[in-house]
Motif scaffolding. Sequence first.
Motif, mmCIF file in Angstrom:
data_model
loop_
_atom_site.group_PDB
_atom_site.id
_atom_site.type_symbol
_atom_site.label_atom_id
_atom_site.label_comp_id
_atom_site.label_asym_id
_atom_site.label_seq_id
_atom_site.Cartn_x
_atom_site.Cartn_y
_atom_site.Cartn_z
ATOM 1 N N VAL A 8 -9.638 0.957 8.008
ATOM 2 C CA VAL A 8 -9.647 -0.504 7.984
ATOM 3 C C VAL A 8 -10.857 -1.034 8.755
ATOM 4 C CG1 VAL A 8 -8.382 -2.553 8.726
ATOM 5 C CG2 VAL A 8 -7.153 -0.640 7.706
ATOM 6 N N ALA A 9 -11.139 -0.411 9.891
ATOM 7 C CA ALA A 9 -12.250 -0.887 10.720
ATOM 8 C C ALA A 9 -13.583 -0.723 9.991
ATOM 9 C CB ALA A 9 -12.276 -0.132 12.050
ATOM 10 N N LEU A 10 -13.831 0.465 9.443
ATOM 11 C CA LEU A 10 -15.120 0.694 8.783
ATOM 12 C C LEU A 10 -15.246 -0.183 7.534
ATOM 13 C CD1 LEU A 10 -15.515 4.570 9.194
ATOM 14 C CD2 LEU A 10 -16.613 2.759 10.528
ATOM 15 N N ALA A 11 -14.140 -0.399 6.832
ATOM 16 C CA ALA A 11 -14.182 -1.272 5.652
ATOM 17 C C ALA A 11 -14.450 -2.723 6.056
ATOM 18 C CB ALA A 11 -12.877 -1.166 4.869
ATOM 19 N N ASN A 12 -13.879 -3.133 7.188
ATOM 20 C CA ASN A 12 -14.132 -4.493 7.678
ATOM 21 C C ASN A 12 -15.589 -4.679 8.061
ATOM 22 O OD1 ASN A 12 -12.115 -6.680 8.162
ATOM 23 N ND2 ASN A 12 -10.871 -4.961 8.832
ATOM 24 N N ILE A 13 -16.151 -3.667 8.716
ATOM 25 C CA ILE A 13 -17.563 -3.742 9.112
ATOM 26 C C ILE A 13 -18.432 -3.796 7.854
ATOM 27 C CG2 ILE A 13 -19.423 -2.461 10.250
ATOM 28 C CD1 ILE A 13 -17.252 -1.444 12.252
ATOM 29 N N ALA A 14 -18.071 -2.965 6.864
ATOM 30 C CA ALA A 14 -18.812 -2.977 5.598
ATOM 31 C C ALA A 14 -18.731 -4.350 4.939
ATOM 32 C CB ALA A 14 -18.253 -1.905 4.660
ATOM 33 N N LEU A 15 -17.564 -4.980 5.009
ATOM 34 C CA LEU A 15 -17.386 -6.297 4.380
ATOM 35 C C LEU A 15 -18.238 -7.365 5.072
ATOM 36 C CD1 LEU A 15 -15.878 -8.040 2.286
ATOM 37 C CD2 LEU A 15 -14.074 -8.360 3.981
ATOM 38 N N ASP A 16 -18.285 -7.317 6.401
ATOM 39 C CA ASP A 16 -19.159 -8.259 7.118
ATOM 40 C C ASP A 16 -20.608 -8.095 6.638
ATOM 41 O OD1 ASP A 16 -17.104 -9.267 8.702
ATOM 42 O OD2 ASP A 16 -17.570 -8.012 10.437
#
Lengths: 294, 162
Positions: free
Chosen positions: A74-82
Amino acid sequence: MDNAYDGLTDAGEERHWAFGTGFTAALAGVDRAIPDVDRAALAAYCLMLGDDALVYSQRLAEWCSRAPELEEDVALANIALDLLGQARLLLTRAGEVEAAGRDEDTLAYLRDEREFRNVRLTEIDCGPGPGGDFGTTIARLLVLSTWRLALLGQLTASADPVLAAVAAKGVKELAYHRDHAAQWVLRLAGGTDVSRARMIAGLERVWPFTDELFTTHPVEAALPGVAVDPATLRAEFDQVIDTVFGAADLDRPEVRQVAPLAGQAGRDGVHTEAMGFLLAEMQHIARSTPGAVW
Amino acid sequence: MSARQVAEQVLDPELPVLTLADLGVLRDVREDGDRVTVTITPTYSGCPALDEMRADLVTRLTDAGYAAVEVRTVLHPAWTTDWISEDGRRKLADHGIAPPQRVGPRAVGPVPLNLEPPARRVPCPRCGSARTTELSRFGSTACKALRRCEDCREPFEQIKEL
């Protein structure tokens, strides 16, 4: 039916390009006055910063469902989304300043490798592929988010109001990314012998691409007051890295830098062998069904 | 109802307990006869809810009788969780989501590094206990972190400070 996607479209509805963002332009309604500068250079600069975010976002998204724990997916996907959000704004701006009719989707999906302007550290495989592992991924996240946070911090004072506004939003996002990386570096370096060895190996893998981050490109030099000269970011970068390494009891890797090829590197469209594979995966569906809508 | 009142009542697509006004993304509503211009600002750069917000604003204002609705976006000043209203904070807590703490204006100069999660006292929205721990800074949407209450043992989400 010629196009399998036609069946998904109701005649009266707005049609979206199936594989692009296809939605409202990222900068819809934003005040987009263009400052009185070299437009070609400004378009190229927006492309550089946008490509860094786009390509790195693609790399981070590869971890989704493959990270060591669910929270990290979830964290890496959130960073990717930003970063993808930053890329959309920057590529839209690049297309608009260029004024050749290219939107964010065209720029993301229909350019070839030599037209991408990202630094090479964003594109190399740091895992989950064979080129790395989670430790390598965290090493790159530390380096890139520390560097980009320093860059966007200075860019908030840009004479281009769009770049300044994109940067001001990005600074807040990057601060979370950098903290996340730094906290993982401490955990891995202070964990088991294996996690520590992997953290050190990860830093050695990414470190050869750090000099490129601080090399001034002619496009940046042509935009005083608008672009940030990356050479000026080194002091802040070093200070943050020294703090993290000090707390994690790590030394700076002593490895040779990957030199530019005949003076050219990522900012000139000269990439590593990883880039073609990355683009093939990112672009192939959009290119194999051009113009498909849903 | 004025155009402002209609726009203020549109719900956030990802946190439907909040209106756009509660969330603080509604920056301006201008009415000129049957024409309306609404100005909103995104929360995070990549927030996918922005397109939904635009569409919902157009639908609701059109349904309310406005002939021409334009939704503009501003990026500056950047959204901050400090703009979430008192009402919005209460609604979030009632819904089991811990509201963000106030961060105030960002200091100029380099952003300070946090080598460990900041020791914020975030009360559990279920039992009120102050003994809660951050499980992950990144949650189900860009704007949320995941925490756990050490007393009632329930996990809960928090709108993280931005």
